[in-house]
Design a protein around this motif. Structure first.
Motif, short mmCIF file in Angstrom:
data_model
loop_
_atom_site.label_atom_id
_atom_site.label_comp_id
_atom_site.label_asym_id
_atom_site.label_seq_id
_atom_site.Cartn_x
_atom_site.Cartn_y
_atom_site.Cartn_z
N GLY A 1 8.86 7.77 0.39
CA GLY A 1 8.73 9.03 1.13
C GLY A 1 9.37 10.20 0.41
N LYS A 2 10.10 11.03 1.17
CA LYS A 2 10.69 12.25 0.60
C LYS A 2 11.69 11.95 -0.52
CE LYS A 2 14.39 12.79 4.01
NZ LYS A 2 14.92 13.61 5.09
N PHE A 3 12.37 10.81 -0.44
CA PHE A 3 13.34 10.47 -1.48
C PHE A 3 12.63 10.14 -2.80
CE2 PHE A 3 15.57 9.39 2.51
CZ PHE A 3 16.55 10.36 2.43
N LEU A 4 11.50 9.47 -2.72
CA LEU A 4 10.71 9.19 -3.91
C LEU A 4 10.18 10.49 -4.50
CD1 LEU A 4 9.31 7.39 -5.95
CD2 LEU A 4 7.49 6.99 -4.25
N GLN A 5 9.67 11.38 -3.65
CA GLN A 5 9.16 12.67 -4.13
C GLN A 5 10.26 13.45 -4.85
OE1 GLN A 5 7.56 14.47 -0.60
NE2 GLN A 5 5.72 13.21 -0.63
N ARG A 6 11.46 13.47 -4.28
CA ARG A 6 12.59 14.18 -4.90
C ARG A 6 12.92 13.57 -6.26
NH1 ARG A 6 16.67 14.39 0.28
NH2 ARG A 6 15.42 15.81 1.54
N LEU B 1 20.80 10.73 -0.78
CA LEU B 1 20.83 9.34 -0.33
C LEU B 1 22.20 8.96 0.22
CD1 LEU B 1 18.98 7.83 -3.39
CD2 LEU B 1 18.03 8.18 -1.11
N ASP B 2 22.22 8.08 1.19
CA ASP B 2 23.45 7.56 1.77
C ASP B 2 23.99 6.46 0.85
OD1 ASP B 2 25.34 6.06 3.28
OD2 ASP B 2 24.30 6.51 5.14
N PRO B 3 25.25 6.56 0.40
CA PRO B 3 25.81 5.53 -0.49
C PRO B 3 25.72 4.11 0.08
CG PRO B 3 27.27 7.42 -0.40
CD PRO B 3 26.19 7.65 0.63
N ALA B 4 25.67 3.96 1.39
CA ALA B 4 25.55 2.63 2.00
C ALA B 4 24.21 1.98 1.67
CB ALA B 4 25.73 2.73 3.52
N TRP B 5 23.24 2.75 1.23
CA TRP B 5 21.93 2.20 0.90
C TRP B 5 21.86 1.61 -0.51
CZ3 TRP B 5 18.99 7.25 2.51
CH2 TRP B 5 19.08 7.42 3.89
N LEU B 6 22.87 1.86 -1.33
CA LEU B 6 22.87 1.35 -2.70
C LEU B 6 22.95 -0.18 -2.66
CD1 LEU B 6 22.86 2.27 -5.66
CD2 LEU B 6 25.36 2.17 -5.58
N GLY C 1 0.79 -1.22 0.00
CA GLY C 1 0.00 0.00 0.00
C GLY C 1 0.82 1.28 0.00
N GLU C 2 2.15 1.18 0.05
CA GLU C 2 3.01 2.36 0.09
C GLU C 2 3.66 2.59 -1.28
OE1 GLU C 2 6.97 4.11 2.36
OE2 GLU C 2 6.36 2.05 2.74
N PRO C 3 3.49 3.81 -1.85
CA PRO C 3 4.18 4.09 -3.11
C PRO C 3 5.69 4.05 -2.90
CG PRO C 3 2.65 5.86 -2.53
CD PRO C 3 2.73 4.93 -1.36
N MET C 4 6.38 3.44 -3.84
CA MET C 4 7.83 3.42 -3.78
C MET C 4 8.37 3.23 -5.19
SD MET C 4 8.94 -0.28 -2.16
CE MET C 4 10.65 0.13 -2.32
N ALA C 5 9.68 3.23 -5.33
CA ALA C 5 10.30 3.02 -6.63
C ALA C 5 11.71 2.49 -6.43
CB ALA C 5 10.35 4.32 -7.41
N HIS C 6 12.21 1.88 -7.47
CA HIS C 6 13.62 1.52 -7.56
C HIS C 6 14.22 2.45 -8.60
CE1 HIS C 6 12.50 -2.72 -6.15
NE2 HIS C 6 13.12 -2.11 -5.16
N LEU C 7 15.35 3.06 -8.28
CA LEU C 7 16.13 3.80 -9.26
C LEU C 7 17.27 2.87 -9.64
CD1 LEU C 7 16.58 6.38 -10.84
CD2 LEU C 7 17.87 7.28 -8.90
N VAL C 8 17.28 2.41 -10.90
CA VAL C 8 18.11 1.29 -11.34
C VAL C 8 19.08 1.73 -12.44
CG1 VAL C 8 18.04 -1.05 -12.33
CG2 VAL C 8 16.13 -0.23 -10.94
N ALA D 1 23.40 10.38 -8.88
CA ALA D 1 21.98 10.66 -8.68
C ALA D 1 21.64 10.61 -7.20
CB ALA D 1 21.13 9.64 -9.46
N GLY D 2 22.21 9.65 -6.49
CA GLY D 2 21.99 9.54 -5.05
C GLY D 2 22.45 10.77 -4.29
N ARG D 3 23.59 11.33 -4.69
CA ARG D 3 24.07 12.57 -4.04
C ARG D 3 23.07 13.70 -4.26
NH1 ARG D 3 29.01 10.50 -5.80
NH2 ARG D 3 28.96 11.65 -7.76
N ARG D 4 22.55 13.81 -5.49
CA ARG D 4 21.57 14.86 -5.79
C ARG D 4 20.29 14.68 -4.97
NH1 ARG D 4 23.52 13.73 -10.90
NH2 ARG D 4 21.66 12.57 -11.50
N LEU D 5 19.93 13.42 -4.67
CA LEU D 5 18.70 13.14 -3.93
C LEU D 5 18.91 13.09 -2.42
CD1 LEU D 5 17.27 10.34 -6.24
CD2 LEU D 5 16.52 12.74 -6.12
#
Length: 83
Positions: free
Chosen positions: A69-74, A41-46, A18-25, A35-39
């Motif tokens: 959440g906010k990362f998806l919106q960004r 994101l912590d590199p450890a999450w890759l 039920g939660e919107p999400m995405a994979h950036l691949v 792209a993660g730096r621009r958003l």
């Protein structure tokens, strides 16, 4: 997906429990890290996961970010700016 496995960025949106999400691949790890730096994101999450290329079936090294959440919106906002 083909675009991502050839070095581009692919924002694959879906819903999980039920939660919107995405994979950036991408198969281009450096492009994903940029792209993660621009958003913010912590590199450890890759995350790494080899994917089967739709053309020919060979396995291709690929990485992805889980976005919600906010990362998806960004990411969605950023994708709209580049369209």
């Amino acid at each position: 997906m083909t675009h991502a496995l050839e070095g581009g960025l692919w924002l694959h949106r879906h819903v999980l429990r039920g939660e919107p999400m995405a994979h950036l691949v991408s198969s281009d790890k450096q492009a994903l890290l940029a792209a993660g730096r621009r958003l913010g994101l912590d590199p450890a999450w890759l995350q790494y996961k080899a994917l089967k290329h739709p053309r020919g079936g060979r396995r291709v090294e690929a990485w992805h970010w889980d976005l919600r959440g906010k990362f998806l919106q960004r990411a969605v906002h950023s994708a709209k700016e580049t369209d």
